[in-house]
Design a protein around this motif. Structure first.
Motif, short mmCIF file in Angstrom:
data_model
loop_
_atom_site.label_atom_id
_atom_site.label_comp_id
_atom_site.label_asym_id
_atom_site.label_seq_id
_atom_site.Cartn_x
_atom_site.Cartn_y
_atom_site.Cartn_z
N GLU A 36 0.84 -1.20 0.00
CA GLU A 36 0.00 0.00 0.00
C GLU A 36 0.87 1.25 0.00
O GLU A 36 0.60 2.21 -0.72
N ASP A 37 1.94 1.22 0.80
CA ASP A 37 2.85 2.37 0.84
C ASP A 37 3.51 2.58 -0.53
O ASP A 37 3.64 3.71 -1.00
N LEU A 38 3.91 1.48 -1.13
CA LEU A 38 4.54 1.58 -2.47
C LEU A 38 3.56 2.17 -3.47
O LEU A 38 3.89 3.07 -4.25
N LEU A 39 2.33 1.67 -3.43
CA LEU A 39 1.33 2.14 -4.39
C LEU A 39 0.95 3.60 -4.14
O LEU A 39 0.67 4.34 -5.08
N HIS A 40 0.99 4.01 -2.88
CA HIS A 40 0.73 5.43 -2.61
C HIS A 40 1.77 6.30 -3.31
O HIS A 40 1.44 7.37 -3.82
N LYS A 41 3.00 5.83 -3.33
CA LYS A 41 4.04 6.59 -4.06
C LYS A 41 3.72 6.61 -5.55
O LYS A 41 3.90 7.62 -6.23
N LEU A 42 3.24 5.48 -6.06
CA LEU A 42 2.93 5.40 -7.50
C LEU A 42 1.64 6.16 -7.85
O LEU A 42 1.41 6.48 -9.01
N ASN A 43 0.84 6.45 -6.84
CA ASN A 43 -0.38 7.24 -7.08
C ASN A 43 -0.07 8.62 -7.67
O ASN A 43 -0.92 9.26 -8.28
N ARG A 44 1.15 9.07 -7.47
CA ARG A 44 1.58 10.33 -8.07
C ARG A 44 1.47 10.27 -9.59
O ARG A 44 1.25 11.27 -10.25
N TYR A 45 1.66 9.07 -10.12
CA TYR A 45 1.65 8.90 -11.59
C TYR A 45 0.33 8.29 -12.06
O TYR A 45 -0.05 8.46 -13.20
N GLN A 46 -0.30 7.51 -11.20
CA GLN A 46 -1.62 6.95 -11.51
C GLN A 46 -2.47 7.09 -10.25
O GLN A 46 -2.24 6.39 -9.26
N PRO A 47 -3.44 7.97 -10.28
CA PRO A 47 -4.16 8.35 -9.06
C PRO A 47 -4.92 7.21 -8.38
O PRO A 47 -5.19 7.29 -7.19
N GLU A 48 -5.28 6.20 -9.14
CA GLU A 48 -6.05 5.12 -8.52
C GLU A 48 -5.50 3.79 -9.04
O GLU A 48 -5.44 3.58 -10.24
N ILE A 49 -5.08 2.93 -8.12
CA ILE A 49 -4.51 1.65 -8.54
C ILE A 49 -5.22 0.51 -7.82
O ILE A 49 -5.39 0.54 -6.60
N ARG A 50 -5.65 -0.46 -8.61
CA ARG A 50 -6.33 -1.61 -8.03
C ARG A 50 -5.30 -2.68 -7.68
O ARG A 50 -4.47 -3.05 -8.50
N LEU A 51 -5.37 -3.14 -6.45
CA LEU A 51 -4.46 -4.19 -5.98
C LEU A 51 -5.26 -5.46 -5.73
O LEU A 51 -6.19 -5.47 -4.92
N ASN A 52 -4.91 -6.51 -6.47
CA ASN A 52 -5.57 -7.81 -6.29
C ASN A 52 -4.64 -8.72 -5.49
O ASN A 52 -3.53 -9.00 -5.94
N ALA B 61 -8.14 -20.05 -5.91
CA ALA B 61 -7.40 -18.83 -5.56
C ALA B 61 -8.02 -17.62 -6.27
O ALA B 61 -8.25 -16.57 -5.66
N ILE B 62 -8.32 -17.79 -7.55
CA ILE B 62 -8.88 -16.68 -8.32
C ILE B 62 -10.25 -16.26 -7.77
O ILE B 62 -10.60 -15.08 -7.77
N ASN B 63 -10.99 -17.23 -7.28
CA ASN B 63 -12.31 -16.90 -6.72
C ASN B 63 -12.23 -16.27 -5.34
O ASN B 63 -13.24 -15.85 -4.79
N ASN B 64 -11.03 -16.25 -4.77
CA ASN B 64 -10.90 -15.66 -3.43
C ASN B 64 -9.94 -14.48 -3.39
O ASN B 64 -9.32 -14.21 -2.36
N VAL B 65 -9.85 -13.80 -4.51
CA VAL B 65 -8.97 -12.63 -4.57
C VAL B 65 -9.54 -11.52 -3.69
O VAL B 65 -10.75 -11.28 -3.69
N GLU B 66 -8.65 -10.89 -2.95
CA GLU B 66 -9.07 -9.73 -2.16
C GLU B 66 -8.64 -8.47 -2.90
O GLU B 66 -7.52 -8.39 -3.40
N VAL B 67 -9.56 -7.51 -3.00
CA VAL B 67 -9.26 -6.32 -3.80
C VAL B 67 -9.13 -5.09 -2.90
O VAL B 67 -9.93 -4.88 -2.00
N LYS B 68 -8.10 -4.31 -3.16
CA LYS B 68 -7.97 -3.01 -2.49
C LYS B 68 -7.75 -1.95 -3.55
O LYS B 68 -7.02 -2.17 -4.51
N ILE B 69 -8.42 -0.83 -3.38
CA ILE B 69 -8.20 0.28 -4.31
C ILE B 69 -7.32 1.31 -3.59
O ILE B 69 -7.70 1.82 -2.54
N ILE B 70 -6.16 1.54 -4.16
CA ILE B 70 -5.23 2.48 -3.52
C ILE B 70 -5.28 3.80 -4.28
O ILE B 70 -5.00 3.86 -5.47
N SER B 71 -5.69 4.84 -3.58
CA SER B 71 -5.80 6.14 -4.25
C SER B 71 -5.39 7.25 -3.30
O SER B 71 -5.22 7.03 -2.12
#
Ligand code: ATP
Ligand code: MG
Length: 386
Positions: free
Chosen positions: A222-238, A376-386
């Motif tokens: 999440e911390d890494l993706l927050h840094k990348l949010n500078r370039y892409q405001p919303e990132i989906r993490l599966n 595994a695919i049916n139990n993916v947990e999704v987080k939206i990092i923005s």
């Protein structure tokens, strides 16, 4: 008092894109609008060959700073807009150059408005003497301290001295979307950033093996993706539950093949999710030769499980180059935080650097990995990092 009232945004590479140009510009316009949301009171104007940010009295520095992270921007100039009138141009040029420090100057002119009665050279010949006469500045055509640019366009004339580099590349979103394999390491966030610079959006897939890997890894992502949010405001993490697959591999294959099989499973999962999420490609932070699983022979055996193209932006970069980019995008300090990855936990003492495809397949035949993958695919947990 005279002031710089606009930021001029240049597209660079876009101009080579012919009929797609308008789509590109529109996308860039939306991305700029989004990036500048935190500053209120700005107006953004999209024109055929540039985008202009009206400062409306705001300080330009933080805005330029923010725009330097937006991909698809070649360059930025702090400009003053005036009328298409040579007297106004002379007067404003003089006042603007007085704001600058230096001993020498040069005037450069570009005239895209062909109805303006003077050609570029004539404009320079009118403006330069006014500066010479009214200041202590001397002309230096080769290496001036101050380069005064005048651009005469249809809607007005822009005068500027300060120019800043942009991030280059293409506007985010014009390149489609990639299913990006994100670990907590140094390479995969850098690979993500490099894709974004080419206009490719990313969606991330991460393989987690609790209880062998801890929840802390997810915070790290999440911390890494927050840094990348500078370039892409919303990132989906599966987040894909990987424990059962990993255990099955260890129960059915010799230690030396575990990494190979694990990575084959990762690519199968990534492909499944990529198709479901409408991503035409997969991407990863792999770098040729870096570890046993990244020799060409390993990549061959691992890649065999998918028909989707796999983009590996870090493939031919050496570690120091990758590290220097990770420092630039500020992910390095997060990436080096100690953590247990599913790869580090089960690292065999002697992983195969030259795995054989038929052997890998023969170990896989010993267990029903398809249903594990399905599960595994049916139990993916999704987080939206923005
Ligand atoms: P990184 O620094 O990105 O972790 P690495 O040098 O540690 O890379 P590997 O662990 O072999 O190399 O992983 C190679 C690539 O495989 C990573 O860059 C990433 O794209 C993907 N990968 C590895 N582990 C995971 C994971 N647990 N979840 C998602 N992707 C992973
Ligand atoms: Mg790793």
């Amino acid at each position: 008092m005279i002031s710089y009232d606009h930021i001029m945004v240049r597209f660079g590479e876009l101009s080579t894109k012919g009929k797609n140009k308008q789509d590109f510009i529109h996308r860039l316009y939306l991305n700029i609008k989004h990036a500048l949301k935190e500053f209120d009171g700005l107006d953004i104007e999209s024109r055929y060959d540039h985008i202009y940010v009206h400062l409306n009295g705001k300080d330009y520095e933080p805005i330029i700073n923010r725009l330097q992270d937006v991909s698809g921007i070649q360059g930025l100039s702090l400009v003053h807009k005036t009328e298409n009138d040579i007297e106004k141009i002379k007067q404003d040029s003089l006042e603007l150059i007085k704001l600058e420090e230096g001993k020498t100057f040069k005037v450069k002119c570009k005239r895209s408005n062909k109805r303006f009665p003077l050609i570029s050279d004539d404009i320079v010949r009118k403006v330069a003497p006014v500066i010479l006469k009214n200041t202590d500045l001397k002309v230096d055509v080769h290496n001036p301290d101050i380069l005064l640019n005048i651009e005469v366009r249809d809607e007005g004339t822009y005068i500027f001295v300060k120019t800043f580099e942009g991030a280059g590349g293409y506007p985010l979103g014009v390149g489609g979307k990639s299913m990006h394999m994100l670990s907590g390491g140094i390479d995969s966030p850098v690979a993500a950033y490099l894709l974004m610079r080419r206009g490719v959006k990313i969606e991330c897939i991460h393989f987690a093996s609790p209880p062998y890997t801890q929840e802390a890894v997810i915070y790290k992502l999440e911390d890494l993706l927050h840094k990348l949010n500078r370039y892409q405001p919303e990132i989906r993490l599966n987040i894909v539950p990987f424990t059962k697959i990993q255990e099955a591999i260890y129960d059915n294959a010799p230690e030396s093949y575990c990494i190979t099989l694990m990575r084959r499973m990762m690519y199968r999962l990534a492909e499944r999710l990529a198709k479901r999420r409408k991503c035409p490609v997969i991407s990863s932070g792999e770098s040729v030769g870096q570890v046993a699983s990244q020799t060409l022979q390993s990549i061959n055996v691992i890649n065999e499980v998918t028909n989707l193209p796999v983009i590996r932006p870090c493939a031919v970069m050496d570690k120091l180059e990758i590290i220097s980019i990770s420092k630039k995008i500020d992910t390095y300090d997060i990436s080096i935080r100690p953590y247990e990855d599913c790869c580090t936990i089960f690292t065999p003492k002697a992983p195969k650097t030259a795995p054989q495809l038929n052997e890998a397949k023969s170990f896989e035949e010993k267990f029903d990995f398809e249903s594990l993958i399905e599960d595994a695919i049916n139990n993916v947990e999704v987080k939206i990092i923005s």
